[in-house]
Design an enzyme around this catalytic site. Structure first.
Site, PDB file in Angstrom:
ATOM      1  N   TYR A  89       0.853  -1.191   0.000  1.00 57.04           N
ATOM      2  CA  TYR A  89       0.000   0.000   0.000  1.00 57.04           C
ATOM      3  C   TYR A  89       0.889   1.241   0.000  1.00 57.04           C
ATOM      4  O   TYR A  89       1.908   1.283   0.686  1.00 57.04           O
ATOM      5  CB  TYR A  89      -0.902  -0.008   1.240  1.00 57.04           C
ATOM      6  N   SER A 189     -18.314  -7.473  -4.255  1.00 59.08           N
ATOM      7  CA  SER A 189     -17.553  -6.842  -3.173  1.00 59.08           C
ATOM      8  C   SER A 189     -18.474  -5.921  -2.379  1.00 59.08           C
ATOM      9  O   SER A 189     -19.566  -5.557  -2.838  1.00 59.08           O
ATOM     10  CB  SER A 189     -16.382  -6.038  -3.733  1.00 59.08           C
TER      11      SER A 189
END
Length: 368
Positions: A89, A189
């Site tokens: 990330y 999702s």
């Protein structure tokens, strides 16, 4: 400390009183306000989460006058949490670090200068911040946003990262009116499910693309119950004219891509002239490939969305209004998604489920 006779005389007190009259000595003790000890998930280096995380006891934290100690109630395991631990990330806390990025807790104690919060209030970190996978969290008052205690705890814990992303993407890239439509991949999702419901609530149609896999029929039915107008598997779209599959749904002006690869190409095929595709994830780890004709003849636009960048802009007040709005929808049953509540003591089981090591499972939400 030595005291001379002269000093006593200067104060007008005879020396004899020093021996015949007891003195009252007042000692004021100043003790710092401390948080309770905390059990936390920590990692000392980036790497596979199931290898580098461990549950430890952390000592009490000394609280400053503007600090708030929060006893955590619930916190999710998000894909972005896993990415932070793995080190992929782009923004991550320095190690050693406590995992977790969002959640909800109850105010346990307050610094002397804290206003507008009371013991027992429910709060969430807003904007979200690292360190929510622990039993007690101490952060400065400005970090915490008070939410209604009648909010479902699991939704209060998960409202910021996924539902807020869905809401922002529906509003930030083009003006959508009732009767318009959007197209998205990754529809199962939580972001995808929220997009379907928020769009439906505003009279906007949704075209949804899911993967070919076992249970796809059940997934289609689940999305239809949430309000999806059209749901296709990737295999169903292996035709030259995908728009010919649409019945009463207009060509979409806006598309959302969280997968990449061929799934992104399918989004582009659905978009109308001058449409926009927003990429907010890359689950397949495959690049987005765009044909020259999509640019030249359809004049399509490609955009990106990253919630953290939006939150770090001057949007804190607006963000909190939207969170309150989303929690009202959740309370009213107009926004829902499946979650599995797992006791914090079973963290590593929840982590294995979140990593997909134990098959397909709903979002894992730790409870404290």
């Amino acid at each position: 400390m030595a005291v001379t006779m002269n000093a006593l005389k200067l104060n007008g007190r005879p020396p004899s009183l020093l021996y015949h009259r007891p003195r009252l000595i007042i000692v004021r003790a100043f003790s710092a306000l401390l948080s309770p000890p905390s059990k936390a998930v920590v990692y000392d280096q980036q790497g596979p989460p199931d290898a580098v995380t461990r549950v430890v006891e952390l000592p009490p934290v000394e609280m400053k006058e503007n600090d708030v100690c929060v006893r955590m109630l619930a916190a999710p395991i998000n894909p972005s949490d896993i990415n932070r631990i793995e080190g992929v990330y782009p923004v991550r806390p320095p190690v050693p670090a406590v995992g977790g990025y969002e959640g909800v807790g109850e105010v346990y104690s307050l610094g002397s200068a804290v206003k507008d919060l009371s013991l027992g209030d429910w709060v969430i970190p807003s904007p979200p911040s690292s360190g929510t996978w622990q039993t007690y969290v101490v952060k400065e008052q400005s970090v915490w946003h008070k939410v209604n205690k009648d909010s479902p705890v699991e939704y209060a814990a998960t409202v910021t990262v996924n539902p807020l992303s869905a809401l922002r993407m529906l509003e930030d890239f083009t003006t959508l009116n009732s009767g318009d439509s959007i197209v998205q991949n990754g529809a199962t999702s939580i972001v995808g499910q929220c997009i379907i419901q928020l769009a439906k609530y505003r009279g906007i149609h949704s075209i949804n693309i899911i993967r070919d896999r076992a249970g796809s029929d059940e997934a289609k039915e689940m999305l239809k119950q949430l309000g999806a107008d059209e749901v296709f598997t990737e295999g169903q779209l292996e035709v030259k004219n995908v728009k010919g599959l649409l019945t009463n749904v207009p060509e979409p002006a806006l598309g959302f891509n969280c997968v990449g690869g061929n799934f992104a190409t399918l989004i582009l095929k659905f978009l109308r002239q001058g449409g926009t595709m927003v990429t907010y994830g890359g689950m397949s780890k495959k690049p987005v490939t765009v044909s020259a004709s999509s640019f030249i003849f359809k004049d399509l636009s490609l955009r990106g969305f990253w919630l953290q960048k939006w939150l770090t802009s001057d949007k804190a007040k607006e963000c909190r209004h939207m969170i309150d709005y989303l929690l009202r929808l959740a309370k009213e049953g107009k926004l829902k998604y499946e979650m599995e509540l797992v006791p914090f003591d079973n963290f590593h089981v929840a982590l294995d489920k979140a990593l997909g090591k134990l098959g397909s499972h709903p979002k894992q939400v730790l409870t404290f």
